[in-house]
Scaffold this active site. Structure first.
Site, PDB file in Angstrom:
ATOM      1  N   PRO A  96       0.788  -1.230   0.000  1.00  0.00           N
ATOM      2  CA  PRO A  96       0.000   0.000   0.000  1.00  0.00           C
ATOM      3  C   PRO A  96       0.822   1.282   0.000  1.00  0.00           C
ATOM      4  O   PRO A  96       1.189   1.783   1.047  1.00  0.00           O
ATOM      5  CB  PRO A  96      -0.861  -0.110   1.267  1.00  0.00           C
ATOM      6  N   GLU A  97       1.086   1.802  -1.161  1.00  0.00           N
ATOM      7  CA  GLU A  97       1.542   3.183  -1.281  1.00  0.00           C
ATOM      8  C   GLU A  97       0.357   3.932  -1.902  1.00  0.00           C
ATOM      9  O   GLU A  97      -0.725   3.359  -2.047  1.00  0.00           O
ATOM     10  CB  GLU A  97       2.822   3.257  -2.130  1.00  0.00           C
TER      11      GLU A  97
ATOM     12  N   LYS B 290      -2.706   8.147   1.478  1.00  0.00           N
ATOM     13  CA  LYS B 290      -2.841   6.716   1.742  1.00  0.00           C
ATOM     14  C   LYS B 290      -4.070   6.407   2.581  1.00  0.00           C
ATOM     15  O   LYS B 290      -4.212   5.301   3.105  1.00  0.00           O
ATOM     16  CB  LYS B 290      -1.574   6.188   2.423  1.00  0.00           C
TER      17      LYS B 290
ATOM     18  N   ARG C 162      14.528   3.026   7.227  1.00  0.00           N
ATOM     19  CA  ARG C 162      13.808   2.306   6.173  1.00  0.00           C
ATOM     20  C   ARG C 162      14.787   1.769   5.131  1.00  0.00           C
ATOM     21  O   ARG C 162      15.799   2.405   4.809  1.00  0.00           O
ATOM     22  CB  ARG C 162      12.805   3.235   5.476  1.00  0.00           C
TER      23      ARG C 162
END
Length: 270
Positions: free
Chosen positions: A2-3, A50, A252
């Site tokens: 999910p971006e 999002k 990240r």
DNA sequence: AGACGATGCGGAC
DNA sequence: TCCGCCTCGTCTT
């Protein structure tokens, strides 16, 4: 994954099926309790960054955010669900189908927000997946919200600056512009920032169709991604091995080509 | 079988 | 600057 593109694809799928339709039932499960929401119709489904909003005709909206693990599925009534019912965060029953959101990170029932208040409440910058983006606004927000020593990967992921970029596009966009992820935003000019966000917006929008996410389209080549998850493999432009490191505030995963992406060079063109 | 790390991100210190 | 949510596929034993 999910971006922003994923959320917009979901919204595009749900819209024609739910907008304006009479609501059979709507059940929310926010961690502890399960509750049924009563409304006559669904007014509209919309994505903001999002976040996904399902607006009802009673002045309320369901806001969901998938986080890392969330997903939406459609099940015809009576069909066996392929995920456990206990993981369902939202179950919308319309016509002959259940539309189910599993494992959402956040689900809440709120008064229907205007587009403006949705953006303000969740501190979202311009939605890069939504079409035309005012890059001047985005650049202004970069300078307003980010310290000069912020690493570019953190700037790109900051949903307050512009919404929709996730960890895949972060690495891909930096590669496309030949910019090292170790560069600080203070070392960048407006033109470069605009190029990065313009590419992000193009890529997010280009991935609203079916199929896998693709950032590498050149001619006949059937490439997919330039650097993401390609640690140690040869760079698709120069053959130098792709590097990997966990960078930025949240450590990240970040992938880049140390040869193509020079932190000192001022690159303005892809 | 078990460990690890992944798409995201808020919050505690 | 770290921790942790939480599920799932892939890699290691």
């Amino acid at each position: 994954m999910p971006e922003g593109d994923t959320i917009h694809k979901i919204a595009n799928y749900l819209k024609p099926r739910l907008d304006g339709q009479p609501l059979e039932s709507l059940v929310l499960a926010d961690r502890s309790a399960e509750r049924t929401v009563s409304a006559n119709r669904i007014q509209a489904v919309r994505a903001a960054g999002k976040h996904l909003f399902v607006d009802l005709d009673n002045g309320l909206s369901v806001r969901s955010h998938l986080g890392m693990h969330g997903s939406w599925h459609r099940y015809p009534l009576g069909e066996t669900w392929r995920k456990p019912r206990s993981r369902a965060s939202v179950v919308i029953t319309v016509g002959a189908n259940h539309y189910v959101c599993f494992n959402a990170k956040e689900v809440e029932l709120i008064r229907t927000p205007s587009v403006r208040s949705a953006v303000v409440d969740h501190r979202l910058g311009p939605d890069l997946t939504a079409g035309a983006v005012d890059l001047d606004v985005v650049v202004r927000r970069v300078w307003e919200l980010c310290e000069p020593d912020t690493l570019l990967p953190d700037v790109l992921l900051d949903q307050r600056v512009a919404s929709g970029i996730g960890n895949v596009y972060k690495s891909e966009v930096l590669f496309i512009h030949g910019v090292s992820p170790k560069r600080e935003v203070g070392q960048c000019g407006d033109t470069l920032l605009k190029s990065l966000y313009a590419s992000a917006s193009e890529l997010l929008s280009a991935n609203l169709g079916g199929g896998r996410r693709v950032t590498r389209r050149e001619g006949d080549s059937a490439g997919r991604l330039w650097v993401y998850r390609r640690e140690g493999l040869p760079c698709l432009r120069c053959d130098h091995p792709i590097a990997y490191a966990r960078l930025g505030r949240h450590h990240r995963s970040t992938y880049w080509c140390p040869a193509c992406q020079d932190s000192s060079q001022i690159s303005e063109n892809p």
